[in-house]
Design a protein around this motif. Sequence first.
Motif, PDB file in Angstrom:
ATOM      1  N   VAL A  34       0.829  -1.306  -0.106  1.00  0.00           N
ATOM      2  CA  VAL A  34       0.103  -0.106  -0.057  1.00  0.00           C
ATOM      3  C   VAL A  34       0.993   1.222   0.006  1.00  0.00           C
ATOM      4  CG1 VAL A  34      -0.132  -0.172   2.558  1.00  0.00           C
ATOM      5  CG2 VAL A  34      -1.943   1.078   1.017  1.00  0.00           C
ATOM      6  N   ALA A  35       0.539   2.168  -0.795  1.00  0.00           N
ATOM      7  CA  ALA A  35       1.336   3.414  -1.014  1.00  0.00           C
ATOM      8  C   ALA A  35       0.824   4.415  -0.184  1.00  0.00           C
ATOM      9  CB  ALA A  35       1.513   3.913  -2.572  1.00  0.00           C
ATOM     10  N   ASP A  36       1.888   5.291   0.278  1.00  0.00           N
ATOM     11  CA  ASP A  36       1.461   6.497   1.348  1.00  0.00           C
ATOM     12  C   ASP A  36       1.556   7.856   0.259  1.00  0.00           C
ATOM     13  OD1 ASP A  36       4.063   7.291   0.675  1.00  0.00           O
ATOM     14  OD2 ASP A  36       4.777   6.757   2.814  1.00  0.00           O
ATOM     15  N   ALA A  37       1.462   8.887   1.133  1.00  0.00           N
ATOM     16  CA  ALA A  37       1.141  10.186   0.355  1.00  0.00           C
ATOM     17  C   ALA A  37       2.297  10.368  -0.558  1.00  0.00           C
ATOM     18  CB  ALA A  37       0.975  11.143   1.326  1.00  0.00           C
ATOM     19  N   VAL A  38       3.488  10.123  -0.171  1.00  0.00           N
ATOM     20  CA  VAL A  38       4.621  10.245  -1.212  1.00  0.00           C
ATOM     21  C   VAL A  38       4.912   9.193  -2.071  1.00  0.00           C
ATOM     22  CG1 VAL A  38       5.591  11.865   0.149  1.00  0.00           C
ATOM     23  CG2 VAL A  38       6.400   9.443   0.361  1.00  0.00           C
ATOM     24  N   GLY A  39       4.156   8.036  -2.219  1.00  0.00           N
ATOM     25  CA  GLY A  39       4.209   6.838  -3.157  1.00  0.00           C
ATOM     26  C   GLY A  39       4.974   5.855  -2.602  1.00  0.00           C
ATOM     27  N   GLN A  40       5.685   6.090  -1.500  1.00  0.00           N
ATOM     28  CA  GLN A  40       6.309   4.732  -0.658  1.00  0.00           C
ATOM     29  C   GLN A  40       5.611   3.604  -0.533  1.00  0.00           C
ATOM     30  OE1 GLN A  40       8.841   5.978   2.335  1.00  0.00           O
ATOM     31  NE2 GLN A  40       9.403   3.929   2.855  1.00  0.00           N
ATOM     32  N   LYS A  41       5.743   2.568  -0.992  1.00  0.00           N
ATOM     33  CA  LYS A  41       4.850   1.278  -0.690  1.00  0.00           C
ATOM     34  C   LYS A  41       5.180   0.804   0.933  1.00  0.00           C
ATOM     35  CE  LYS A  41       3.388   0.183  -5.299  1.00  0.00           C
ATOM     36  NZ  LYS A  41       3.229  -0.876  -6.184  1.00  0.00           N
ATOM     37  N   HIS A  42       4.314   0.010   1.509  1.00  0.00           N
ATOM     38  CA  HIS A  42       4.643  -0.437   2.811  1.00  0.00           C
ATOM     39  C   HIS A  42       3.731  -1.730   3.002  1.00  0.00           C
ATOM     40  CE1 HIS A  42       5.670   3.162   4.684  1.00  0.00           C
ATOM     41  NE2 HIS A  42       5.165   3.892   3.589  1.00  0.00           N
ATOM     42  N   LYS A  43       4.232  -2.584   3.610  1.00  0.00           N
ATOM     43  CA  LYS A  43       3.418  -3.852   3.939  1.00  0.00           C
ATOM     44  C   LYS A  43       3.261  -4.065   5.697  1.00  0.00           C
ATOM     45  CE  LYS A  43       5.561  -7.157   0.663  1.00  0.00           C
ATOM     46  NZ  LYS A  43       6.434  -8.487   0.472  1.00  0.00           N
ATOM     47  N   LEU A  44       1.735  -3.686   5.945  1.00  0.00           N
ATOM     48  CA  LEU A  44       1.619  -3.416   7.362  1.00  0.00           C
ATOM     49  C   LEU A  44       0.715  -4.504   7.793  1.00  0.00           C
ATOM     50  CD1 LEU A  44       0.056   0.320   6.648  1.00  0.00           C
ATOM     51  CD2 LEU A  44       2.386  -0.247   7.562  1.00  0.00           C
ATOM     52  N   GLU A  45       1.059  -4.901   9.026  1.00  0.00           N
ATOM     53  CA  GLU A  45       0.320  -6.030   9.740  1.00  0.00           C
ATOM     54  C   GLU A  45      -0.235  -5.482  10.949  1.00  0.00           C
ATOM     55  OE1 GLU A  45       0.781 -10.456  11.701  1.00  0.00           O
ATOM     56  OE2 GLU A  45       2.198  -9.775  10.030  1.00  0.00           O
ATOM     57  N   PHE A  46      -1.489  -5.748  11.480  1.00  0.00           N
ATOM     58  CA  PHE A  46      -1.996  -5.290  12.678  1.00  0.00           C
ATOM     59  C   PHE A  46      -2.972  -6.660  13.149  1.00  0.00           C
ATOM     60  CE2 PHE A  46      -1.216  -1.308  10.479  1.00  0.00           C
ATOM     61  CZ  PHE A  46      -0.370  -0.517  11.588  1.00  0.00           C
ATOM     62  N   GLY A  47      -3.268  -6.429  14.218  1.00  0.00           N
ATOM     63  CA  GLY A  47      -4.326  -7.132  15.015  1.00  0.00           C
ATOM     64  C   GLY A  47      -5.719  -6.539  14.589  1.00  0.00           C
ATOM     65  N   GLN A  48      -6.596  -7.238  14.054  1.00  0.00           N
ATOM     66  CA  GLN A  48      -7.518  -6.758  13.400  1.00  0.00           C
ATOM     67  C   GLN A  48      -8.672  -6.007  14.666  1.00  0.00           C
ATOM     68  OE1 GLN A  48      -9.562  -7.195  10.516  1.00  0.00           O
ATOM     69  NE2 GLN A  48      -8.844  -9.387   9.808  1.00  0.00           N
TER      70      GLN A  48
END
Length: 428
Positions: A34-48
């Motif tokens: 998923v890309a942030d405001a400046v286009g950098q992509k991230h893989k994020l994981e959270f407890g639902q």
Amino acid sequence: MSFKAQHDSNPKIERRPYSAMAGSTPATVKFQDVADAVGQKHKLEFGQFFLRENCQCSGCIHPDTKQRAADTFAVSEDVHALSFESKGEALEVKWSDEHLGIYPWKWLRPHKQNSKAHATVSPATADPKYSPPPVRTFVSTSLTTKEYPTVSYEGIMSDESHLRQWVELIWEKGYCFVSGVPVTPEATQGLIERIAFIRHTHYGGFWDFTADLTFKDTAYTNEFLGAHTDNTYFTDPARLQLFHLLSHTEGQGGGSLLVDGFEAANILRAENPSYFEALIKYRHPWHTSGNEDTCIQPSAQAPVFSVHPDLNQVYQIRWNNYDRAPKVDWSAAEQQDWYSAARRYNEILQNREIWTQLEPGTALIFDNWRMMHGRSQFTGKRRMCGGYVNNDDFISRLRLLKYGREAVLNNLGNIPTGHDPENPNSIV
């Protein structure tokens, strides 16, 4: 930038393909590339559930006080993310309960899931013979009688035996009313100072306030306040708290809520030792950050139930959903352990609430390490005064009045391993 709460059942949000959330489970949600405001992509994981309860919209986090504004335990345990979209400065997540969560990128980055942590098996689960630490000695709160512990202002101010009775009632029963208090700030301040000096905090010393948000805290509004303890964000929370209603004009409401946290903890311990252990085991960050010049946090994270290191008894409770900050150093499995335990503890508390109506001339004092307090919503103008007393000063006063100075001095350093009614050091 402020983020508004959205509760539209059909929000206009671009639904990402399922592959963008591949790897998600009932316990965890994963956002892939998923890309942030400046286009950098991230893989994020959270407890639902963790991510849902920590939505940063203005309906979930109060824009002025920075406290939680939403009821954590009103959210379904099986809530899960349906879709998401990156919109400028924030990630928007559509949830199964039709809430549209708002998560600024500047919040997401430092709160990423600790995927390496795993929940350990509770001793209460591993060994059926295991017995968790008990709650310290106390007198149970009666829910069937309206005869509340009460002493007179005149007696307290004029006689040491009445003062002893007062502080013993506070320690044993958790709270006490004081009748016949002159309806002035000066008399109320003098009443508190019969125990010890008033603790100064970022709220000042002796309070005399109305609901004007002078301090950015929910207590300074006319809104409903659920059961909570104060000062969870201090390394050493105040032990006693006293309220005296000086006036309430042109309105109604504002009933006072009390609930015995020790009694509820005892019920939880007997009913589900693993839940009881979870509220001891998992330490949480707490904060107060409403005013621009304030962001107070304890020197270390602290659990809901604190166990005395010498007496091996639960002796202090911190319970304040408004001031609980997002915890990062735990896994989704650990989160589920704690949320399940906290949800059940909350249910027990709600079933044991005591509601009274404060009146001018009657003060209420309670043990902030044991009793939760709250307030119903009100209209009109209320003027309230009161203050805090430190733990060490209260316990010193109580031990000296109960045992006498010679007995206290003779037992310096004589720390019991359990409750001993003959030992002043059993009073904690």
